[in-house]
Scaffold this motif. Structure first.
Motif, mmCIF file in Angstrom:
data_model
loop_
_atom_site.group_PDB
_atom_site.id
_atom_site.type_symbol
_atom_site.label_atom_id
_atom_site.label_comp_id
_atom_site.label_asym_id
_atom_site.label_seq_id
_atom_site.Cartn_x
_atom_site.Cartn_y
_atom_site.Cartn_z
ATOM 1 N N GLY A 210 0.832 -1.190 0.000
ATOM 2 C CA GLY A 210 0.000 0.000 0.000
ATOM 3 C C GLY A 210 0.871 1.246 0.000
ATOM 4 N N ILE A 211 0.262 2.380 0.334
ATOM 5 C CA ILE A 211 0.967 3.657 0.214
ATOM 6 C C ILE A 211 2.091 3.810 1.240
ATOM 7 N N GLY A 212 2.138 2.936 2.253
ATOM 8 C CA GLY A 212 3.262 2.986 3.179
ATOM 9 C C GLY A 212 4.593 2.760 2.503
ATOM 10 N N PHE A 213 4.556 2.162 1.310
ATOM 11 C CA PHE A 213 5.779 1.959 0.527
ATOM 12 C C PHE A 213 6.550 3.255 0.336
ATOM 13 N N PHE A 214 5.822 4.348 0.139
ATOM 14 C CA PHE A 214 6.487 5.602 -0.199
ATOM 15 C C PHE A 214 7.261 6.200 0.978
ATOM 16 N N SER A 215 6.979 5.747 2.166
ATOM 17 C CA SER A 215 7.746 6.198 3.323
ATOM 18 C C SER A 215 8.727 5.145 3.822
ATOM 19 N N SER A 216 8.461 3.864 3.552
ATOM 20 C CA SER A 216 9.333 2.809 4.074
ATOM 21 C C SER A 216 10.431 2.402 3.105
ATOM 22 N N GLU A 230 4.281 -2.606 -7.719
ATOM 23 C CA GLU A 230 2.911 -3.119 -7.700
ATOM 24 C C GLU A 230 1.916 -1.964 -7.838
ATOM 25 N N CYS A 231 0.945 -2.144 -8.744
ATOM 26 C CA CYS A 231 -0.089 -1.125 -8.946
ATOM 27 C C CYS A 231 -1.346 -1.858 -9.402
ATOM 28 N N SER A 232 -2.073 -2.416 -8.451
ATOM 29 C CA SER A 232 -3.174 -3.321 -8.789
ATOM 30 C C SER A 232 -4.386 -2.610 -9.368
ATOM 31 N N VAL A 234 -6.687 0.763 -10.907
ATOM 32 C CA VAL A 234 -6.600 1.969 -11.725
ATOM 33 C C VAL A 234 -7.912 2.748 -11.774
ATOM 34 N N ALA A 235 -9.045 2.096 -11.576
ATOM 35 C CA ALA A 235 -10.338 2.780 -11.674
ATOM 36 C C ALA A 235 -10.580 3.635 -10.436
ATOM 37 N N PRO A 236 -11.182 4.828 -10.591
ATOM 38 C CA PRO A 236 -11.390 5.721 -9.445
ATOM 39 C C PRO A 236 -12.192 5.074 -8.331
ATOM 40 N N GLU A 237 -13.182 4.273 -8.691
ATOM 41 C CA GLU A 237 -14.039 3.664 -7.674
ATOM 42 C C GLU A 237 -13.326 2.568 -6.887
ATOM 43 N N ASP A 238 -12.114 2.212 -7.310
ATOM 44 C CA ASP A 238 -11.371 1.155 -6.620
ATOM 45 C C ASP A 238 -10.357 1.694 -5.607
ATOM 46 N N ALA A 239 -10.344 2.990 -5.370
ATOM 47 C CA ALA A 239 -9.375 3.551 -4.423
ATOM 48 C C ALA A 239 -9.553 2.944 -3.035
ATOM 49 N N SER A 240 -10.798 2.782 -2.599
ATOM 50 C CA SER A 240 -11.022 2.210 -1.263
ATOM 51 C C SER A 240 -10.647 0.741 -1.219
ATOM 52 N N HIS A 244 -8.097 -1.104 1.363
ATOM 53 C CA HIS A 244 -8.553 -2.233 2.171
ATOM 54 C C HIS A 244 -7.641 -3.448 1.994
ATOM 55 N N TYR A 245 -7.214 -3.698 0.773
ATOM 56 C CA TYR A 245 -6.433 -4.903 0.499
ATOM 57 C C TYR A 245 -4.920 -4.678 0.548
ATOM 58 N N GLY A 246 -4.496 -3.460 0.850
ATOM 59 C CA GLY A 246 -3.068 -3.205 0.967
ATOM 60 C C GLY A 246 -2.340 -3.192 -0.356
ATOM 61 N N HIS A 247 -2.929 -2.507 -1.339
ATOM 62 C CA HIS A 247 -2.328 -2.397 -2.663
ATOM 63 C C HIS A 247 -2.245 -0.928 -3.071
#
Length: 301
Positions: A210-216, A230-232, A234-240, A244-247
């Protein structure tokens, strides 16, 4: 950022021609920044990468034949689409009488992986010549004199690592730069340290994150010639869903485009909910031009 929409494909059935879902599972070969890569990376199905010039693999997927020769496997995490074939890899190496091998994992998972391999070896009535070794975030292992791999913490639902593989050279320490060869030889004969390690990051692998990658992730991950990111979603409605799934979501990457100094940023683990052509169009449109020109979706066709 402007709006965009994807045409969702059905969960089962075929892609619109020319690429079928089955073809998404066929290994791809690419040479990026002079580094050959081969692998498969499809969200939820299978991920592995072989870097033949470095004689290593990141993740093992279901352990296709291409992975078996790799004597060093760096396993990001235990989800079976990334690690299901580990025992098969060990078994096939024994069958082919290959040299002893090593698998590097998060230290907290060493006992479990050791037990899993021991159970399979016992069921087969053989001995696997594989060492399971913990590699903690921040630690490094030298695979050869000129190659080192460092682990870092990724941000996923289970203990997960990312890795940076670096070429290691020896350079004169600043105090000895400009000195004569005779002076340097004399210093070496006295056992004085006149050189220091100078790693050059070649390939970085994010693991699932998930986004913690950018700090760790260390700065070397963003300086490597090739970053497997990893970038699972792309659709706007899939941000949540990504959270949730750590991607990662494509917008997470776009918002941090200035971080990436890599020659190639390979977007991996992409969703099966859209066709490769749709994914390419969205990626090209959503990423800032300076990053889009270096972004390589890991897709067929």
């Amino acid at each position: 950022m402007g709006q965009y929409r994807l045409q969702r494909r059905p969960r089962a059935g075929r892609y619109p021609d020319p690429v079928t879902e089955r073809e998404r599972w066929v290994p791809l070969s690419m040479t990026l920044a002079g580094i050959p890569l081969r692998g498969v990376s499809v969200a939820g199905r299978e991920t592995w990468f072989r870097v033949p010039s470095l004689d290593l693999a990141f993740d093992v997927g279901r352990s296709p034949a291409e992975i078996v020769p790799a004597p060093s496997v760096f396993l990001s995490h235990a989800h079976l689409d990334h690690a299901g074939g580990l025992a098969y890899w060990a078994s096939q190496r024994r069958l082919l009488r290959l040299a002893p091998a090593r698998v590097f994992v998060d230290p907290v998972t060493v006992p479990s992986w050791t037990q899993i391999l021991a159970l399979h070896a016992g069921l087969e009535g053989v001995e696997y010549h594989v060492a399971v070794e913990g590699l903690a975030p921040g630690d490094a292992v030298d695979l050869r004199r000129d190659l080192s791999v460092t682990a870092f913490r990724a941000d996923h639902r289970v203990p997960t690592l990312g890795f940076v593989a670096s070429e290691v050279r020896r350079r004169l320490v600043p105090a000895w730069q400009g000195r004569s060869e005779d002076d340097i030889r004399e210093a070496l004969s006295r056992g004085e340290p006149v050189t220091q390690r100078s790693p050059r990051p070649l390939v970085a692998f994010s693991g699932d994150t998930g986004i913690g990658f950018f700090s760790s992730a260390p700065k070397e991950a963003f300086e490597a010639k090739v970053l497997l990111l990893e970038c699972s979603f792309v659709a706007p409605e899939d941000a949540s869903r990504a959270r949730h799934y750590g991607h990662l979501h494509l917008d997470d990457v776009a918002e941090r485009a200035d971080l990436f100094e890599n020659e190639a940023v390979v977007l991996t683990h992409l969703t099966l909910r859209a066709t490769p052509d749709e994914l390419r169009r969205v990626i090209a449109r959503r990423l800032p031009p300076a990053l889009a020109s270096r972004a390589v979706p890991f897709l067929p066709g």
